[in-house]
Design an enzyme around this catalytic site. Structure first.
Site, PDB file in Angstrom:
ATOM      1  N   GLY A  48       0.735  12.002  38.676  1.00  0.00           N
ATOM      2  CA  GLY A  48      -0.698  12.228  38.837  1.00  0.00           C
ATOM      3  C   GLY A  48      -1.259  12.641  37.503  1.00  0.00           C
ATOM      4  N   GLN A  53      -6.800  17.097  31.999  1.00  0.00           N
ATOM      5  CA  GLN A  53      -5.595  16.935  31.171  1.00  0.00           C
ATOM      6  C   GLN A  53      -5.821  16.005  29.979  1.00  0.00           C
ATOM      7  OE1 GLN A  53      -2.916  16.188  34.791  1.00  0.00           O
ATOM      8  NE2 GLN A  53      -1.531  17.111  33.321  1.00  0.00           N
ATOM      9  N   CYS A 101       4.887  19.004  35.076  1.00  0.00           N
ATOM     10  CA  CYS A 101       3.522  18.618  34.717  1.00  0.00           C
ATOM     11  C   CYS A 101       3.547  17.988  33.324  1.00  0.00           C
ATOM     12  CB  CYS A 101       2.641  19.863  34.711  1.00  0.00           C
ATOM     13  SG  CYS A 101       0.925  19.533  34.286  1.00  0.00           S
ATOM     14  N   LEU A 102       2.793  16.919  33.154  1.00  0.00           N
ATOM     15  CA  LEU A 102       2.726  16.277  31.831  1.00  0.00           C
ATOM     16  C   LEU A 102       2.134  17.217  30.784  1.00  0.00           C
ATOM     17  CD1 LEU A 102       1.514  12.712  32.889  1.00  0.00           C
ATOM     18  CD2 LEU A 102       3.824  13.372  32.181  1.00  0.00           C
ATOM     19  N   HIS A 143      -1.262  20.075  43.426  1.00  0.00           N
ATOM     20  CA  HIS A 143      -1.022  20.240  41.986  1.00  0.00           C
ATOM     21  C   HIS A 143      -2.168  19.604  41.184  1.00  0.00           C
ATOM     22  CE1 HIS A 143       1.737  20.144  38.326  1.00  0.00           C
ATOM     23  NE2 HIS A 143       0.731  19.359  37.974  1.00  0.00           N
ATOM     24  N   GLU A 144      -2.538  18.377  41.547  1.00  0.00           N
ATOM     25  CA  GLU A 144      -3.596  17.686  40.777  1.00  0.00           C
ATOM     26  C   GLU A 144      -4.954  18.363  40.965  1.00  0.00           C
ATOM     27  OE1 GLU A 144      -2.839  15.789  38.420  1.00  0.00           O
ATOM     28  OE2 GLU A 144      -0.782  15.683  39.126  1.00  0.00           O
ATOM     29  N   HIS A 147      -5.585  21.363  38.811  1.00  0.00           N
ATOM     30  CA  HIS A 147      -6.005  21.097  37.429  1.00  0.00           C
ATOM     31  C   HIS A 147      -7.535  21.097  37.294  1.00  0.00           C
ATOM     32  CE1 HIS A 147      -2.345  20.336  35.229  1.00  0.00           C
ATOM     33  NE2 HIS A 147      -1.906  19.440  36.095  1.00  0.00           N
TER      34      HIS A 147
HETATM   35 NI    NI Z   1      -0.005  18.626  36.150  1.00  0.00          NI
END
Ligand code: NI
Length: 190
Positions: A48, A53, A101-102, A143-144, A147
């Site tokens: 995601g 981000q 997470c990226l 999670h997304e 953000h």
């Molecule tokens: Ni993330």
């Protein structure tokens, strides 16, 4: 276009993203942003990606899980674009899952997530969407959406000692966690 994914410590990750004006969802600007999010997520093998981000403070996130090499145990989720999404928890139950997470490179940690949620919002055509997500997949959506409120998974960790590098996770935790995932998927269907 592949965008730069900002990393933990960057103030862009801590911004509360602004709602997208519904009449602007189909604009070139928003459509191009969504295309960039998809390209950037796929290029990084993410499950995601949220606009925050890539340092764009708008309430847009995307989710896609398709035999993901970063998360081989995650059930598939078809590409889902969410604009101005809201989550409603349907149960007081929680599941404890490892997340990554990226924007938090090379780390995993355990987070409690609600295993039954309703997600409401708009898709990239500006149509309203409303669906239930359960189990591991419900955690991915939470999670997304976090953000978009300036939160990363490390903020949600009940026990900071579960923080681990991906290599150490593979050595020490992955086998046990895969068993947990199998039982969560058996219970919730995803
Ligand atoms: Ni993330």
């Amino acid at each position: 276009m592949i965008r730069k994914i900002v990393q933990i410590g960057n103030p862009a990750l801590r911004q509360i993203a602004k709602a997208v004006n519904e009449s602007e969802i189909t604009s070139d600007e928003i459509q191009n942003l969504i295309d960039d999010l998809i390209e950037t997520m796929r290029n990084a093998n993410g499950a995601g990606l949220a606009a925050t981000q890539i340092a764009v403070p708008l309430r847009i996130c995307i989710i896609e899980v398709n035999k993901n090499p970063r998360y081989p145990y995650k059930p598939d989720i078809p590409l889902t674009v969410l604009i101005n999404p809201k989550i409603t928890f349907l149960t007081d139950e929680r599941i404890s899952v490892y997340e990554g997470c990226l924007s938090v490179p090379n780390l995993r940690g355990q987070v409690d997530r609600c295993p039954e949620i309703i997600i409401e919002g708009f898709d990239r055509e500006g149509q309203s969407v409303n669906f239930v997500s359960k189990g591991i997949s419900a955690g991915t959506f939470q999670h997304e959406l976090d953000h978009l409120d300036g939160l990363v998974f490390t903020d949600r960790m009940r026990d900071a000692s579960s923080l681990t590098t991906i290599d150490e996770f593979a050595l020490n935790n992955e086998e046990e966690f895969k068993k947990q995932v199998v039982s969560i998927v058996a219970h919730y269907g995803s």
